[in-house]
Design an enzyme around this catalytic site. Structure first.
Site, PDB file in Angstrom:
ATOM      1  N   ASP A  51      45.145  54.027  47.989  1.00 28.14           N
ATOM      2  CA  ASP A  51      43.921  53.485  47.032  1.00 28.14           C
ATOM      3  C   ASP A  51      44.550  52.111  46.335  1.00 28.14           C
ATOM      4  OD1 ASP A  51      45.678  54.034  45.070  1.00 28.14           O
ATOM      5  OD2 ASP A  51      44.537  55.401  44.065  1.00 28.14           O
ATOM      6  N   ASP A 102      44.705  50.990  42.631  1.00 29.21           N
ATOM      7  CA  ASP A 102      44.654  51.119  41.058  1.00 29.21           C
ATOM      8  C   ASP A 102      44.698  49.908  40.090  1.00 29.21           C
ATOM      9  OD1 ASP A 102      45.574  54.054  41.833  1.00 29.21           O
ATOM     10  OD2 ASP A 102      47.092  52.988  42.576  1.00 29.21           O
ATOM     11  N   ASP A 153      40.520  53.143  41.697  1.00 30.49           N
ATOM     12  CA  ASP A 153      40.629  53.417  40.239  1.00 30.49           C
ATOM     13  C   ASP A 153      40.494  52.419  39.384  1.00 30.49           C
ATOM     14  OD1 ASP A 153      40.402  56.230  40.976  1.00 30.49           O
ATOM     15  OD2 ASP A 153      42.881  56.496  41.060  1.00 30.49           O
TER      16      ASP A 153
END
Ligand code: DCP
Ligand code: MG
Length: 350
Positions: free
Chosen positions: A205, A207, A290
């Site tokens: 992912d 961040d 995120d």
């Protein structure tokens, strides 16, 4: 604080992982992979202690200065228990460890891995589905399993979300967010954290930490940024959680509730335009992002806490607590004794 040298046939090593230099590429990959498979499997069974023991052993091997060729070379290194030693010995002697191979082939391990790779599915949910007899992603759909909105998005974008995110893609998303924050609140900084900040070439992912140099200006920023990104068709899914740090009633006891942090945060899936790779035919790829908002006063702790790795963070906090009697989290570092004295004192006001 790094201490790592060879001593009469064995290695000496600092006891906490956060004290050791642990390079991204190391010489004992087959051994650490075997141990980490067992750590993962123990996590799937809810045996956190056993999982941590295998993770610790793998972490020690990652910090060795060279390739291990016999178990004896390890000497009495702390952090590697009996079971891990057996696994290491098997791999050194046979190239594989039968126990690890059995785990990898087991239906439970394979199913748990498949399900926990769905965004929004943790060990508990995956385990429940396994108990109910579900085995495949098709089973989930055909049997009408009740899914949260997050899990539905996870399932819809399953293949994309399980394709590694390349550094270039992470940087491109970072620039898009940078553009959005400059519109909403000029001066806001966007920092790429997580694995990419540790130098990993790819990750699962992206961040991103957001902060503004003037305290308080970050309030309300996240929803404006997300709305703008959404209006540009850059977001496929998002849900946000509010900052709950200020709402806390006093300090949490050391080793208390294992919440990661209490920042305002947006869990999202971005729609990233791509030229090559798996999404090339349709021209875009889904990527987990995120977005975390930290007030400037807490930013250094947020950055440290969000850089990882997970094990490094765990060890840093253990070091702070056991060796310094301090509490470290993603918001602050403080002397636990003084805070508790203060709270006891405030308590006497009645
Ligand atoms: N983190 C943590 N504890 C958690 C979750 C995260 O300390 N329960 C911290 C350490 C992680 C960082 O936040 O390194 C980012 O979380 P990720 O799960 O994204 O981990 P990485 O970025 O390290 O891995 P990947 O490259 O797979 O994204
Ligand atoms: Mg990450």
């Amino acid at each position: 604080i790094e201490s790592r040298h060879r001593l009469r046939g064995g290695w000496q090593m600092a006891p906490y992982a956060c004290q050791r230099r642990t390079p991204l590429l190391h010489s004992n990959q087959p051994l650490t992979e075997a141990l980490e498979t067992l750590a993962e499997e123990a996590g799937f069974s809810g045996s956190e202690g056993r999982s941590l023991a295998f993770t610790r052993a793998a972490s020690v091997l990652k910090a060795l200065p060279g390739r291990l060729s016999t178990l004896e070379e390890l000497g009495p290194l702390p952090g590697i228990g009996e079971h891990s030693r057996r696994v290491i010995q098997d791999v050194l002697e046979d190239g594989v460890c039968a126990e690890v191979e059995r785990v990898k082939l087991s239906e439970r391990y394979q199913t748990m891995k498949l399900f926990t790779k769905i965004f929004g599915v943790g060990v508990r949910t995956a385990s429940r589905w396994y108990q109910e007899g579900l085995r495949t992603l098709v089973d989930l759909q055909e049997r009408g399993t009740k899914l949260t909105r997050q899990q539905q998005a996870g399932l819809r974008h399953y293949d994309d979300l399980n394709t590694p995110v390349e550094r270039g893609e992470a940087e491109s998303i970072s620039r898009a967010v940078q553009g959005a924050v400059q519109r909403c609140l000029p001066g806001t900084s966007v920092t790429l954290a997580g694995g990419f900040r540790r130098g990993k070439p790819h990750g699962h992912d992206v961040d991103l930490l957001l902060t503004h140099p003037e305290a308080g200006r970050e309030a309300g920023l996240l929803s404006r940024v997300v709305s703008w990104l959404d209006s540009q068709d850059l977001i496929l899914y998002q849900h946000s959680q509010e900052n709950s740090y200020a709402l806390q009633e006093g300090p949490e006891p050391p080793g208390g509730r294992d919440v990661m942090d209490r920042f305002e945060r947006c869990f999202s899936i971005f729609r990233l335009e791509v030229q090559g790779g798996p999404g090339a035919a349709r021209g875009w790829k889904a990527v987990r992002v995120d977005l975390v908002v930290a007030p400037i006063s807490q930013f250094p702790f947020a950055l440290l806490g969000w850089t990882g790795s997970r094990h490094f963070e765990r060890e840093l906090r253990r070091f702070a607590s056991h060796e310094r009697k301090m509490v470290l989290n993603s918001h602050a570092l403080y002397d636990s004794r003084r805070v508790w004295q203060l709270w006891a004192y405030v308590g006497t006001w009645g």
